[in-house]
Motif scaffolding. Structure first.
Motif, PDB file in Angstrom:
ATOM      1  N   HIS A 184       0.823  -1.204   0.000  1.00  0.00           N
ATOM      2  CA  HIS A 184       0.000   0.000   0.000  1.00  0.00           C
ATOM      3  C   HIS A 184       0.860   1.258   0.000  1.00  0.00           C
ATOM      4  CE1 HIS A 184      -3.835  -2.114   1.719  1.00  0.00           C
ATOM      5  NE2 HIS A 184      -3.685  -2.285   0.428  1.00  0.00           N
ATOM      6  N   TRP A 185       1.901   1.261   0.798  1.00  0.00           N
ATOM      7  CA  TRP A 185       2.770   2.436   0.826  1.00  0.00           C
ATOM      8  C   TRP A 185       3.489   2.644  -0.499  1.00  0.00           C
ATOM      9  CZ3 TRP A 185       5.352   1.054   6.175  1.00  0.00           C
ATOM     10  CH2 TRP A 185       4.467   1.378   7.200  1.00  0.00           C
ATOM     11  N   ILE A 186       3.973   1.562  -1.079  1.00  0.00           N
ATOM     12  CA  ILE A 186       4.693   1.664  -2.346  1.00  0.00           C
ATOM     13  C   ILE A 186       3.770   2.148  -3.455  1.00  0.00           C
ATOM     14  CG2 ILE A 186       5.850   0.300  -4.144  1.00  0.00           C
ATOM     15  CD1 ILE A 186       6.974  -1.440  -1.857  1.00  0.00           C
TER      16      ILE A 186
ATOM     17  N   GLY B 226       4.298  -1.696 -15.948  1.00  0.00           N
ATOM     18  CA  GLY B 226       4.937  -2.927 -15.490  1.00  0.00           C
ATOM     19  C   GLY B 226       4.575  -3.311 -14.075  1.00  0.00           C
ATOM     20  N   ALA B 227       4.028  -2.367 -13.294  1.00  0.00           N
ATOM     21  CA  ALA B 227       3.656  -2.673 -11.913  1.00  0.00           C
ATOM     22  C   ALA B 227       2.503  -3.666 -11.844  1.00  0.00           C
ATOM     23  CB  ALA B 227       3.279  -1.392 -11.172  1.00  0.00           C
TER      24      ALA B 227
ATOM     25  N   GLY C  55      13.087   8.802  -4.173  1.00  0.00           N
ATOM     26  CA  GLY C  55      11.841   9.337  -3.625  1.00  0.00           C
ATOM     27  C   GLY C  55      10.983   8.265  -2.993  1.00  0.00           C
ATOM     28  N   ARG C  56      10.941   7.060  -3.614  1.00  0.00           N
ATOM     29  CA  ARG C  56      10.196   5.950  -3.034  1.00  0.00           C
ATOM     30  C   ARG C  56      10.786   5.565  -1.671  1.00  0.00           C
ATOM     31  NH1 ARG C  56       5.735   4.813  -3.532  1.00  0.00           N
ATOM     32  NH2 ARG C  56       5.847   7.044  -3.375  1.00  0.00           N
ATOM     33  N   ALA C  57      12.128   5.534  -1.595  1.00  0.00           N
ATOM     34  CA  ALA C  57      12.781   5.182  -0.332  1.00  0.00           C
ATOM     35  C   ALA C  57      12.458   6.211   0.752  1.00  0.00           C
ATOM     36  CB  ALA C  57      14.290   5.066  -0.543  1.00  0.00           C
ATOM     37  N   CYS C  58      12.462   7.493   0.394  1.00  0.00           N
ATOM     38  CA  CYS C  58      12.119   8.535   1.371  1.00  0.00           C
ATOM     39  C   CYS C  58      10.683   8.372   1.864  1.00  0.00           C
ATOM     40  CB  CYS C  58      12.301   9.919   0.744  1.00  0.00           C
ATOM     41  SG  CYS C  58      14.019  10.403   0.462  1.00  0.00           S
ATOM     42  N   TRP C  59       9.784   8.089   0.934  1.00  0.00           N
ATOM     43  CA  TRP C  59       8.378   7.939   1.316  1.00  0.00           C
ATOM     44  C   TRP C  59       8.175   6.741   2.234  1.00  0.00           C
ATOM     45  CZ3 TRP C  59       4.067  10.243   2.064  1.00  0.00           C
ATOM     46  CH2 TRP C  59       2.858   9.556   2.057  1.00  0.00           C
ATOM     47  N   ILE C  60       8.745   5.597   1.887  1.00  0.00           N
ATOM     48  CA  ILE C  60       8.602   4.399   2.719  1.00  0.00           C
ATOM     49  C   ILE C  60       9.235   4.643   4.090  1.00  0.00           C
ATOM     50  CG2 ILE C  60       9.146   1.945   2.940  1.00  0.00           C
ATOM     51  CD1 ILE C  60       7.122   2.686   0.741  1.00  0.00           C
TER      52      ILE C  60
END
Length: 439
Positions: A25-27, A50-51, A348-353
């Protein structure tokens, strides 16, 4: 007398499924900022075609239903025989209703604060804070039918599984209006193009399938790595044929990536074969790895903690996105990192997670502390009409929050789930103790 030691493998499977759901959900949430302020969120499936294939891994609801049925199968018959189906189901429903009251109450408080202060962030996340409640509605329904599923297994064995598959196929065929071989070849395309109609019954039939398979696993009807590999091959072939016929690739219920979830389609059944196959294929290895662990050390401790935090973490992990977005704005972090392929997207994904993890910890700590302080006494009174009233109120409250988000959904839902929690507590205390032990 000491209680029998829990089987760590099902608990490990549920813990892994929970983590996949939370991180999935977070990703999937892509914050969108304008002039340093959050203005909207995108879904990863909208930004990256591709997701869709990744949803074959993160759609673990079938796995959770499968394992829950397997864990419950041994004790449900005894509980039902001792007190009846209604008191047994009320125990399950109460376990969902009580923590949901707290969650919905906080959403209502946030909604009222938002009305007073503008509520910009709450407006962005409004629907996303209640969308995951669909799982509770589905789980309440399939577990209410668990005693009958046990009887079907006793009488028909794996033929009950086959019957559910055939029934799901019939509903998809009727939905598609398939009447010729050429229609069968493009079945998925026809299903995707037409209204669900009678296929809405697959909201029940398809989700009963992993429950029936879980019972079969618990009773030894399906076992062994060889059977697991066969189911993995079946699932792979099933999905290849489903995609070739035109079913969408993604296994989540969002219109932007097709729809295999609302209602569930035959394509989703292919993912179920893969997950059950993986459980059986890796069972010998997993059990060897878990054989030396205990609840006090190693993997056993992590599994025990996640098991204890399962319901709070599932309910509250989406709410952590709200303070994560606020903190990301204040720190100027690159939480809006564009789309896959652009520089900085994965940073940015790493920061958000990271922000979501940082924010979920104090939220869960506060929730657990509050829940532990609540009165756990259950009056030893059994009234079927109270159970029915509580069940109807719980369904209505969850449905309102799911349909209308925080505002006005949660405001409508709060009195309903409060009523449900109060009425469902009016059943035999012995049922609560028994169900707690079997889970």
């Amino acid at each position: 007398m000491s209680s029998p030691q829990r089987d760590p493998y099902p608990d490990a499977l549920r813990a892994c499924a929970l983590l996949v759901v939370v991180f999935g959900h977070w990703i999937a949430t892509l914050p969108r900022l304008r002039d340093g302020r959050l203005v909207d969120t995108d879904h990863l499936l909208a930004a990256w075609e591709g997701a869709a294939l990744l949803t074959w891994l993160v759609q673990v609801v079938p796995l959770f239903v499968f394992v829950s049925a397997a864990v419950s199968a041994a004790g449900v018959a005894r509980r039902v025989e001792a007190g009846g189906i209604a008191p047994w189901w009320a125990t399950r429903a109460l376990a969902l209703a009580r923590p949901t009251v707290t969650y919905v109450a906080v959403l209502v408080a946030l909604a009222l604060l938002g009305l007073a202060s503008g509520g910009r962030l709450l407006g962005v996340f409004d629907q996303s804070l209640t969308v995951h409640l669909w799982f509770l509605l589905m789980l309440l329904t399939v577990q209410a039918l668990l005693p009958w599923c046990l009887r079907l297994d006793e009488r028909f064995g794996l033929a009950a599984v086959a019957a559910l598959v055939v029934l799901a196929a019939v509903f998809d065929l009727v939905r598609a209006g398939a009447g010729s071989l050429s229609d069968l070849i493009r079945l998925g395309s026809l299903v995707a193009e037409r209204p669900a109609g009678i296929a809405w019954l697959n909201m029940l039939v398809v989700w009963l399938l992993p429950q029936q398979l879980g019972i079969a696993w618990a009773r030894g009807r399906i076992r062994g790595a060889g059977t697991g590999l066969a189911l993995l091959a079946l699932g792979a072939a099933w999905l290849v044929l489903a995609l070739a016929s035109g079913y969408p690739v993604a296994m989540v219920g969002v219109a932007l990536a097709g729809n295999n979830m609302l209602p569930p389609t035959l394509a989703l059944v292919g993912v179920m074969w893969l997950q059950v196959g993986a459980v059986l294929a890796f069972e010998p290895l997993a059990r060897r790895m878990l054989s030396g662990s205990t609840s006090g050390r190693g993997p056993g401790r992590a599994i025990a903690v996640l098991g204890a935090l399962g319901m709070p973490l599932y309910l509250w992990h989406k709410l952590a996105e709200l303070p994560a977005a606020w903190l990301g704005e204040r720190l100027g972090l690159p939480i809006d990192a564009g789309v896959p392929g652009e520089p900085g997207f994965w940073l940015g994904r790493a920061c958000w997670i990271g922000l979501c993890l940082l924010m979920v910890a104090p939220v869960i700590a506060a929730v657990v502390r509050f829940e532990l302080r609540r009165d756990r006494e259950v009056p030893a009174v059994s009234r079927t009409w109270r159970i029915v009233l509580g069940g109807v109120a719980l369904y209505a409250g969850l449905a309102a929050a799911l349909a209308w988000g925080v505002w006005p959904g949660a405001v409508i839902a709060l009195p309903a789930v409060l009523l449900a929690s109060g009425q469902l507590r009016q059943r035999a205390a012995v049922a609560a103790v028994a169900t707690q032990r079997e889970n």
